[in-house]
Design an enzyme around this catalytic site. Structure first.
Site, PDB file in Angstrom:
ATOM      1  N   LYS A  48       1.100  -1.457   0.297  1.00  0.00           N
ATOM      2  CA  LYS A  48       0.179   0.145  -0.033  1.00  0.00           C
ATOM      3  C   LYS A  48       0.881   1.409   0.177  1.00  0.00           C
ATOM      4  CE  LYS A  48      -3.261  -3.056  -0.172  1.00  0.00           C
ATOM      5  NZ  LYS A  48      -2.949  -3.820   0.414  1.00  0.00           N
ATOM      6  N   TYR A 262     -11.889 -15.505   2.540  1.00  0.00           N
ATOM      7  CA  TYR A 262     -11.341 -13.720   3.022  1.00  0.00           C
ATOM      8  C   TYR A 262     -10.803 -14.192   4.299  1.00  0.00           C
ATOM      9  CZ  TYR A 262      -8.990  -9.506   3.463  1.00  0.00           C
ATOM     10  OH  TYR A 262      -7.873  -8.205   4.493  1.00  0.00           O
ATOM     11  N   TYR A 288      -2.655 -12.946   2.308  1.00  0.00           N
ATOM     12  CA  TYR A 288      -2.216 -12.380   1.187  1.00  0.00           C
ATOM     13  C   TYR A 288      -1.371 -13.034   0.667  1.00  0.00           C
ATOM     14  CZ  TYR A 288      -5.498  -8.465   1.836  1.00  0.00           C
ATOM     15  OH  TYR A 288      -6.782  -7.886   1.984  1.00  0.00           O
TER      16      TYR A 288
HETATM   17  C1  LIG Z   1      -3.469  -5.004   0.627  1.00  0.00           C
HETATM   18  C2  LIG Z   1      -2.537  -6.032   0.266  1.00  0.00           C
HETATM   19  C3  LIG Z   1      -3.158  -7.061  -0.925  1.00  0.00           C
HETATM   20  C4  LIG Z   1      -3.542  -6.629  -2.820  1.00  0.00           C
HETATM   21  O1  LIG Z   1      -3.266  -5.792  -3.087  1.00  0.00           O
HETATM   22  P1  LIG Z   1      -3.986  -5.115  -3.931  1.00  0.00           P
HETATM   23  O2  LIG Z   1      -3.616  -4.270  -4.641  1.00  0.00           O
HETATM   24  O3  LIG Z   1      -5.844  -4.960  -2.346  1.00  0.00           O
HETATM   25  O4  LIG Z   1      -4.796  -6.275  -4.788  1.00  0.00           O
HETATM   26  C5  LIG Z   1      -1.649  -8.477  -0.990  1.00  0.00           C
HETATM   27  N1  LIG Z   1      -0.808  -8.222   0.256  1.00  0.00           N
HETATM   28  C6  LIG Z   1      -0.888  -7.991   0.916  1.00  0.00           C
HETATM   29  C7  LIG Z   1      -0.407  -8.186   2.018  1.00  0.00           C
HETATM   30  C8  LIG Z   1      -1.403  -7.300   1.306  1.00  0.00           C
HETATM   31  O5  LIG Z   1      -1.995  -6.126   2.068  1.00  0.00           O
END
Ligand SMILES: *Cc1c(COP(=O)(O)O)cnc(C)c1O
Length: 332
Positions: A48, A262, A288
Site C-alpha cells: 500500500k 478472505y 495475502y
Molecule cells: C492489500 C494487500 C494485497 C492485495 O493488494 P491489492 O492491491 O489490494 O490487490 C496483497 N498483499 C498484502 C500483504 C496486502 O496488504
C-alpha cells in the site's frame, strides 16, 4: 510513462530489492525470484505504501487535512495509510470491517490494529457485510461537519491514482531485470482490491514489456476478480494517456486458492508460510502472500512454470501474523 507528472509524496524505500530465492527454487524445481515490496519501509512496509505516495500527493494538491479509509480489522492498507497520515501531518479516520468474524483477542487488538492505535488513528469497527463505501461517505461527512477537509482513499488504495504505484513497480522490475540480464517469464502476486495487479498490468502494457502477470485471488471468484482488475488496469492506462494499451487477455487471476474465504487460514497456507520461512527466511502473511505462495507452490508442483523464471511479488503483511497466533502456532 513519465510518472513525474503526477503529484507524489515520498514514503517508500525504493527501489525494493529483486533477489533470488535459491533454496525455495530448489525445493520447488522452478527458478523463483522475489520482489521485496515487504521492504517498502513505512510502518513495516507493504504494497500500500507505493499507492499512498500518489494518493497523498493528490490529497495534498486538493488541500485535504484528514485521510479517510476502510479495511478488514487486520488491514495492512489501514496500517500504512494511518502511518502515512502521521508522517505528513494528516489526521486519519478509519473504519474496520469484521470481515472474518474472528473475535480472538489477537485478531481484534494485536498486529495491525495495535499499530493503527500507535499512529493515533480515529477508528471504529462495523460488522462484516456492511456497505463500506457508504461508511466512507458517512465518515467524510462527519469530518466536513466539524470543519475538516476529508480525502477518501478507497479500500486497498485501489483506484487509478493508487495503481500508479504499481505502474512504477512494473518499471522498477523491468529495469532491475535488464540490469541483471535476466528474463522475467512471469510475475506472481496476490490480488485482492485489484490495484496492485492492475497497476502492474497497466505498467507492463504501456512499456510493451510482454511479461505475463498471474494474480492469485484472496477473496472474489475468478470472473469477478478479472473483471475488477481489467476495469482498473484500463482506467490506469487511460490516466497514463494510453487508454487502449491493456487487452483483456493480459489479465489473468487464479482464484482456486482462496480456501474457506478472505482472511481464513488453512493447512496449505501454513505449509506455504513454513516453506518460505524455512528455505529462504521469508516471512509471509496468512491473508495475502501466504495464499499467493500456496498457489505458487501448487502450480509449481503441477508443472505450470516449467523452464520459467518467476518473480514472486512480496506485498508485505507480516504484521498481520500477530493477529493469527491462535490459528498458526499449533501447526508449526
Ligand atoms: C492489500 C494487500 C494485497 C492485495 O493488494 P491489492 O492491491 O489490494 O490487490 C496483497 N498483499 C498484502 C500483504 C496486502 O496488504
Amino acid at each position: 510513462m513519465h510518472l513525474a507528472r503526477f503529484p507524489r509524496v515520498r514514503l517508500a524505500h525504493l527501489p525494493t530489492p529483486l533477489e533470488p530465492l535459491p533454496r525455495l527454487s530448489e525445493a520447488l524445481g522452478v527458478e523463483i525470484w522475489i520482489k521485496r515490496d515487504d521492504c517498502t519501509g513505512l510502518a513495516g512496509g507493504g504494497n500500500k505504501t507505493r499507492k499512498l505516495e500518489f494518493l497523498l500527493g493528490d490529497a495534498m494538491e486538493q488541500g485535504a487535512d484528514t485521510l479517510v479509509t476502510q479495511g478488514a480489522v487486520q488491514s495492512n492498507h489501514v496500517r500504512q495509510t494511518v502511518a502515512a497520515a502521521a508522517a505528513h501531518g494528516f489526521a486519519s479516520e478509519v473504519i474496520l470491517e469484521e470481515r472474518t468474524g474472528s473475535q480472538a483477542i489477537d485478531y481484534t487488538r494485536n498486529g495491525n490494529v495495535l499499530m493503527d492505535r500507535l499512529f493515533g488513528a480515529g477508528m471504529r469497527t462495523v460488522p462484516g457485510g456492511t456497505d463500506m463505501n457508504a461508511e466512507l461517505e458517512r465518515t467524510a461527512a462527519e469530518v466536513r461537519a466539524r470543519g475538516g477537509k476529508p480525502y477518501i482513499i478507497p479500500g486497498g488504495g485501489s483506484n487509478a491514482i493508487g495503481a500508479l504505484g504499481y505502474v512504477d513497480c512494473a518499471r522498477e522490475i523491468v529495469v532491475q531485470a535488464d540490469e541483471l540480464d535476466m528474463q522475467v517469464d512471469r510475475i506472481v502476486t496476490a490480488t485482492g482490491s485489484a490495484g496492485t495487479h492492475a497497476g502492474l498490468v497497466a505498467g507492463l502494457a504501456v512499456m510493451g514489456a510482454d511479461v505475463p502477470v498471474l494474480g492469485v485471488g484472496v477473496r472474489a471468484p475468478k470472473a469477478k476478480q478479472e473483471e475488477n482488475v481489467l476495469k482498473l488496469a484500463r482506467e490506469t492506462a487511460a490516466l497514463l494517456g494510453r487508454p487502449d494499451a491493456v487487452k483483456a487477455d493480459m489479465v489473468v487471476a487464479d482464484c482456486d486458492y482462496v480456501g474457506e474465504g478472505y482472511g481464513l487460514v488453512d493447512e496449505a497456507v501454513i505449509e506455504a508460510l513454513k516453506l518460505a520461512a524455512r528455505t529462504d527466511a521469508i516471512v509471509l502473511d496468512p491473508v495475502y502472500t501466504g495464499k499467493a505462495m500456496k498457489g505458487l507452490i501448487a502450480l509449481a508442483r503441477a508443472g505450470r512454470f516449467e523452464n520459467e523464471t518467476v518473480v514472486f511479488l512480496h506485498t508485505g503483511g507480516a504484521q498481520g501474523l500477530f493477529g493469527y497466533q491462535g490459528e498458526i502456532e499449533g501447526a508449526l
